[in-house]
Design an enzyme around this catalytic site. Structure first.
Site, PDB file in Angstrom:
ATOM      1  N   GLU A 161       6.352 -22.184  16.174  1.00 20.22           N
ATOM      2  CA  GLU A 161       6.213 -23.577  16.593  1.00 20.22           C
ATOM      3  C   GLU A 161       5.722 -23.666  18.050  1.00 20.22           C
ATOM      4  OE1 GLU A 161       5.946 -26.312  15.292  1.00 20.22           O
ATOM      5  OE2 GLU A 161       6.541 -27.822  16.740  1.00 20.22           O
TER       6      GLU A 161
ATOM      7  N   LYS B 242      -2.652 -37.460  13.144  1.00 14.95           N
ATOM      8  CA  LYS B 242      -1.192 -37.498  13.085  1.00 14.95           C
ATOM      9  C   LYS B 242      -0.690 -37.420  11.653  1.00 14.95           C
ATOM     10  CE  LYS B 242       2.895 -37.959  14.842  1.00 14.95           C
ATOM     11  NZ  LYS B 242       3.422 -36.740  15.481  1.00 14.95           N
TER      12      LYS B 242
ATOM     13  N   LYS C  44       2.290 -25.477  19.186  1.00 16.87           N
ATOM     14  CA  LYS C  44       2.236 -26.553  20.190  1.00 16.87           C
ATOM     15  C   LYS C  44       1.170 -26.248  21.220  1.00 16.87           C
ATOM     16  CE  LYS C  44       3.818 -29.194  18.645  1.00 16.87           C
ATOM     17  NZ  LYS C  44       4.442 -29.225  17.389  1.00 16.87           N
TER      18      LYS C  44
ATOM     19  N   HIS D   6       2.938  -3.290  14.686  1.00 19.76           N
ATOM     20  CA  HIS D   6       2.071  -3.047  13.526  1.00 19.76           C
ATOM     21  C   HIS D   6       0.698  -3.701  13.680  1.00 19.76           C
ATOM     22  CE1 HIS D   6       5.437  -1.159  11.541  1.00 19.76           C
ATOM     23  NE2 HIS D   6       6.179  -2.175  11.959  1.00 19.76           N
TER      24      HIS D   6
ATOM     25  N   ASN E 114      -9.409 -45.865   4.051  1.00 17.26           N
ATOM     26  CA  ASN E 114      -8.823 -44.551   4.356  1.00 17.26           C
ATOM     27  C   ASN E 114      -8.801 -43.754   3.058  1.00 17.26           C
ATOM     28  OD1 ASN E 114      -8.298 -45.586   6.847  1.00 17.26           O
ATOM     29  ND2 ASN E 114      -6.063 -45.521   6.676  1.00 17.26           N
ATOM     30  N   GLY E 115      -9.136 -42.469   3.134  1.00 15.12           N
ATOM     31  CA  GLY E 115      -9.060 -41.638   1.926  1.00 15.12           C
ATOM     32  C   GLY E 115     -10.419 -41.074   1.567  1.00 15.12           C
TER      33      GLY E 115
ATOM     34  N   ARG F 152      -3.213 -41.643  15.556  1.00 15.32           N
ATOM     35  CA  ARG F 152      -3.393 -40.970  14.269  1.00 15.32           C
ATOM     36  C   ARG F 152      -4.591 -40.017  14.303  1.00 15.32           C
ATOM     37  NH1 ARG F 152      -1.001 -43.854   9.842  1.00 15.32           N
ATOM     38  NH2 ARG F 152      -2.646 -43.103   8.513  1.00 15.32           N
TER      39      ARG F 152
ATOM     40  N   CYS G 143      -7.552 -41.798  10.221  1.00 13.64           N
ATOM     41  CA  CYS G 143      -8.000 -43.161   9.953  1.00 13.64           C
ATOM     42  C   CYS G 143      -6.884 -44.200  10.076  1.00 13.64           C
ATOM     43  CB  CYS G 143      -8.611 -43.293   8.568  1.00 13.64           C
ATOM     44  SG  CYS G 143      -9.996 -42.235   8.255  1.00 13.64           S
TER      45      CYS G 143
ATOM     46  N   TRP H 280     -11.643 -41.132  10.950  1.00 11.56           N
ATOM     47  CA  TRP H 280     -11.625 -39.684  11.157  1.00 11.56           C
ATOM     48  C   TRP H 280     -12.578 -39.143  10.110  1.00 11.56           C
ATOM     49  CZ3 TRP H 280     -10.149 -35.129   8.608  1.00 11.56           C
ATOM     50  CH2 TRP H 280      -9.826 -34.042   9.432  1.00 11.56           C
TER      51      TRP H 280
ATOM     52  N   GLU I  33      -2.396 -26.616  19.726  1.00 12.12           N
ATOM     53  CA  GLU I  33      -2.790 -27.987  19.401  1.00 12.12           C
ATOM     54  C   GLU I  33      -3.275 -28.771  20.599  1.00 12.12           C
ATOM     55  OE1 GLU I  33       1.062 -29.042  17.550  1.00 12.12           O
ATOM     56  OE2 GLU I  33      -0.201 -30.127  16.167  1.00 12.12           O
TER      57      GLU I  33
HETATM   58  C1  F6R Z   1       1.994 -30.412  14.554  1.00 15.70           C
HETATM   59  C2  F6R Z   1       2.035 -31.452  13.554  1.00 15.70           C
HETATM   60  C3  F6R Z   1       1.495 -31.128  12.209  1.00 15.70           C
HETATM   61  C4  F6R Z   1       2.376 -31.794  11.141  1.00 15.70           C
HETATM   62  C5  F6R Z   1       1.766 -31.596   9.753  1.00 15.70           C
HETATM   63  C6  F6R Z   1       2.651 -32.203   8.681  1.00 15.70           C
HETATM   64  O1  F6R Z   1       2.476 -30.847  15.788  1.00 15.70           O
HETATM   65  O2  F6R Z   1       2.463 -32.536  13.811  1.00 15.70           O
HETATM   66  O3  F6R Z   1       1.420 -29.754  11.999  1.00 15.70           O
HETATM   67  O4  F6R Z   1       3.648 -31.250  11.202  1.00 15.70           O
HETATM   68  O5  F6R Z   1       0.506 -32.200   9.709  1.00 15.70           O
HETATM   69  O6  F6R Z   1       2.860 -33.551   8.906  1.00 15.70           O
HETATM   70  P1  F6R Z   1       4.059 -34.327   8.239  1.00 15.70           P
HETATM   71  O7  F6R Z   1       5.328 -33.816   8.821  1.00 15.70           O
HETATM   72  O8  F6R Z   1       3.827 -35.771   8.584  1.00 15.70           O
HETATM   73  O9  F6R Z   1       3.978 -34.060   6.774  1.00 15.70           O
END
Ligand code: F6R
Length: 608
Positions: free
Chosen positions: A481, A603, A485, A504, A100-101, A27, A2, A74, A488
């Site tokens: 990681e 985001k 990536k 395992h 938002n929320g 976002r 949002c 969102w 996502e």
């Molecule tokens: C992945 C990504 C998310 C954030 C997670 C935490 O690419 O960006 O997994 O890392 O949502 O977000 P922050 O760091 O803003 O607390």
């Protein structure tokens, strides 16, 4: 998650709102809308789906005015339909609200309003706020103050009322709101990136604040109506850093910004004159340091992967034991918290609901509280006493890249700082400081790999519904990681695993052509991992290996080697993750997907 933008000024408001919303698109959202005060009425336009749909509506049904609100939603309560998009209005169409929320007393409020004869037109909790404001008496500010005690949960709300055509009122409890002070205009937004192109002078609202925003000034009061003074801050982020700058996607630009982001972060922490780290940012008093026995690192997603790397760094350099937790687990697992503990919330946005809750738990339990954060003034920033700001600049691509690598540098700096303060520094410290200074160059070299080298990797990964990412030791979190990536942005399933665990269970997945991405360490575990890769090859699976040096010893086990420069093992994760970011990027592009705004993701995850 949002986005909110509100404007009071002299310009036509629709282009201002659409521009602000475009800057908030990153976002994550699934519908959008705006309200404009026009000729004694509140006019609302909303559309499901992308912002282009709202733009189309605005083109077909033009709105005119100089005061208004915009929102990208969102979905939480109710499907992402036009009816559930924000702004929501009261029954009389006098008040419009964006939010938002999540309201936790949604069900009770809804039942109460329905019993009172109110015909609700959406499934949202936001409409309930609009209805409550509409039913209250007095000015918009008075209505907000009267309504606040009725709201339980998380909210950042901005409202307008047709009877007050020069006023926007904003209030928050949880999700952030920032007021931008312009020239002959003022704005309010959920995120500074929506304001940067109009002003860099901002004030951050605290939980419980209510801001009355007019063209000629901003007044902040508390819930009891008493005045609150909030400092005006001048942001050092410039708007250009939130633009694509000639790159096809924000993610690609941000991957390539990593050498600079790391350089700036290193510069912020290092005391180059004495080859040490400047610990001021951590700000622990001598008695607090003397009490310190252990650390907990709490985070979500990519930031949690940074925490896993940080555990290796901090334990090796300070000798203090470190536990790493998902913030969403920590907050519910009754961790052992005490005054011998430093809890570090690692969060790019500083607004992740679970991370904030975990940090609050730690603070309330008497631990020292620190944050590694990319957003000065964010909730995590204001919650923690010790703060390390990463200098990644605005990260717009939903998949985190430069925020992650700057977190790793911040963690190493924190480890060095603690080590020095604990009296453990020796010659290794100066060596690591020198390595940190060389790191941007190593990243530049890693990014200079010929893109054609990625083609085979891209082909193998995009042609398979699943893949396995393997690593060991400090590079195991990098395998996690890399897999995240890929998931996502390409929507292909990838699983990160410690290489030694493959036997395992996951080995059952291997068959002809199944892609296995290995992040190959130096040192004693290299041979172990090469052994694991032999097992992979024996089953006909394909191996893509990221390694320091030229990787000549991998020729017999890997179909593709992506070499990166060799740096100190504690910093190798920073360099090794780059090819994995690029690989994921190229796969998503090859599949024609929306790299910067992948489906379902937000985001900044401001709800639990
Ligand atoms: C992945 C990504 C998310 C954030 C997670 C935490 O690419 O960006 O997994 O890392 O949502 O977000 P922050 O760091 O803003 O607390």
């Amino acid at each position: 998650m949002c986005g909110i933008i509100g404007y009071v000024g002299g310009d036509e408001v629709v282009p201002v709102l659409l521009d602000g919303l475009r800057r908030l698109e990153y976002r994550g959202y699934d519908s959008a809308g705006m309200a404009v005060l026009e000729g004694g009425a509140v006019r609302v336009l909303r559309a499901a789906g992308k912002l282009a749909n709202l733009e189309q509506r605005a083109y077909q049904e033009p709105l005119h005015g100089t005061v208004g609100l915009g929102h990208t939603r969102w979905a939480t309560h109710g499907a992402p339909t036009e009816a559930n998009a924000h702004p929501q209005t009261d029954a009389a169409g006098s008040v419009a609200v964006v939010h938002n929320g999540i309201l936790e007393n949604y069900a009770a409020l809804r039942a109460e309003l329905a019993a009172a004869g109110c015909r609700l037109r959406s499934d949202t909790d936001t409409e309930l706020i609009a209805q409550l404001l509409g039913a209250a008496a007095g000015s918009l500010l008075e209505r907000v103050l009267a309504t606040l005690p009725r709201l339980v949960g998380q909210y950042a709300v901005v409202a307008v009322r047709r009877e007050e055509p020069d006023t926007v009122v904003a209030f928050r409890n949880g999700p952030p709101l920032v007021v931008g002070l312009g020239d002959g205009e003022n704005l309010v937004a959920s995120d500074v990136t929506a304001l940067l192109h109009r002003t860099r002078r901002v004030l951050f609202l605290e939980n419980g604040d209510v801001a009355v925003v007019r063209r000629d000034g901003v007044r902040v009061v508390r819930g009891d109506g008493s005045a609150a003074a909030r400092p005006v801050e001048v942001l050092d982020w410039d708007a250009a850093r939130a633009e694509k700058g000639g790159y096809r996607h924000f993610m690609l630009k941000e991957i390539h910004e990593q050498p600079d982001a790391i350089r700036n972060t290193v510069l912020a922490y290092l005391d180059t004159a004495r080859h040490g780290v400047n610990l001021e940012g951590l700000g622990l008093a001598p008695d607090e340091l003397a009490r310190l026995r252990r650390l907990h690192l709490v985070a979500c997603g990519t930031s949690w992967h940074a925490a896993l790397v940080g555990k290796f760094m901090i334990e090796e350099l300070t000798g203090l034991p470190v536990e790493v937790d998902y913030a969403s687990e920590y907050r519910y697992r009754r961790p052992l918290i005490g005054d011998d503990l430093l809890v570090v919330g690692i969060t790019q946005s500083g607004e992740t609901a679970d991370t904030l809750a975990a940090m609050e738990l730690a603070r309330d339990g008497g631990a020292q509280l620190a944050t590694i954060c990319n957003s000065r003034g964010s909730s995590a920033w204001r919650l923690a006493r010790s703060r390390l700001l990463t200098q990644a600049g605005p990260e717009i691509g939903v998949a985190s890249t430069k925020a992650f690598t700057t977190q790793l540098v911040a963690l190493l700096s924190m480890a060095l700082g603690l080590r020095e303060a604990l009296g453990r520094a020796d010659h290794r410290d100066a060596e690591l400081v020198a390595e940190l200074q060389r790191l941007p160059l190593a990243l530049e070299q890693a990014l200079a790999i010929d893109p054609a080298r990625y083609e085979l990797g891209c082909e193998l990964l995009s042609g398979s519904a699943d893949s396995l990412y393997l690593g060991r030791g400090i590079l195991y979190p990098i395998a996690l990681e890399g897999a995240l990536k890929l998931k996502e942005i390409s929507y292909l399933h990838a699983e990160g695993y410690p290489a030694g665990e493959m036997k395992h269970g996951p080995i059952a997945l291997l068959q002809e052509g199944f892609p296995v991405v290995a992040v190959v360490p130096d040192g004693p575990s290299r041979d172990k991992l090469l052994g694991n890769l032999m097992e992979v090859r024996a089953r006909g699976a394909a191996v893509l290996a990221v390694t320091a040096g030229d990787g000549a010893d991998l020729a017999h086990v890997a179909d593709l080697v992506l070499p990166v420069p060799r740096v100190d093992p504690l910093l190798q994760p920073v360099v090794a993750v780059l090819p994995l970011q690029l690989l994921a990027y190229q796969v998503a592009v090859a599949l024609g997907l929306d790299v910067d705004q992948p489906r379902n993701l937000a985001k900044s995850v401001t709800v639990e």
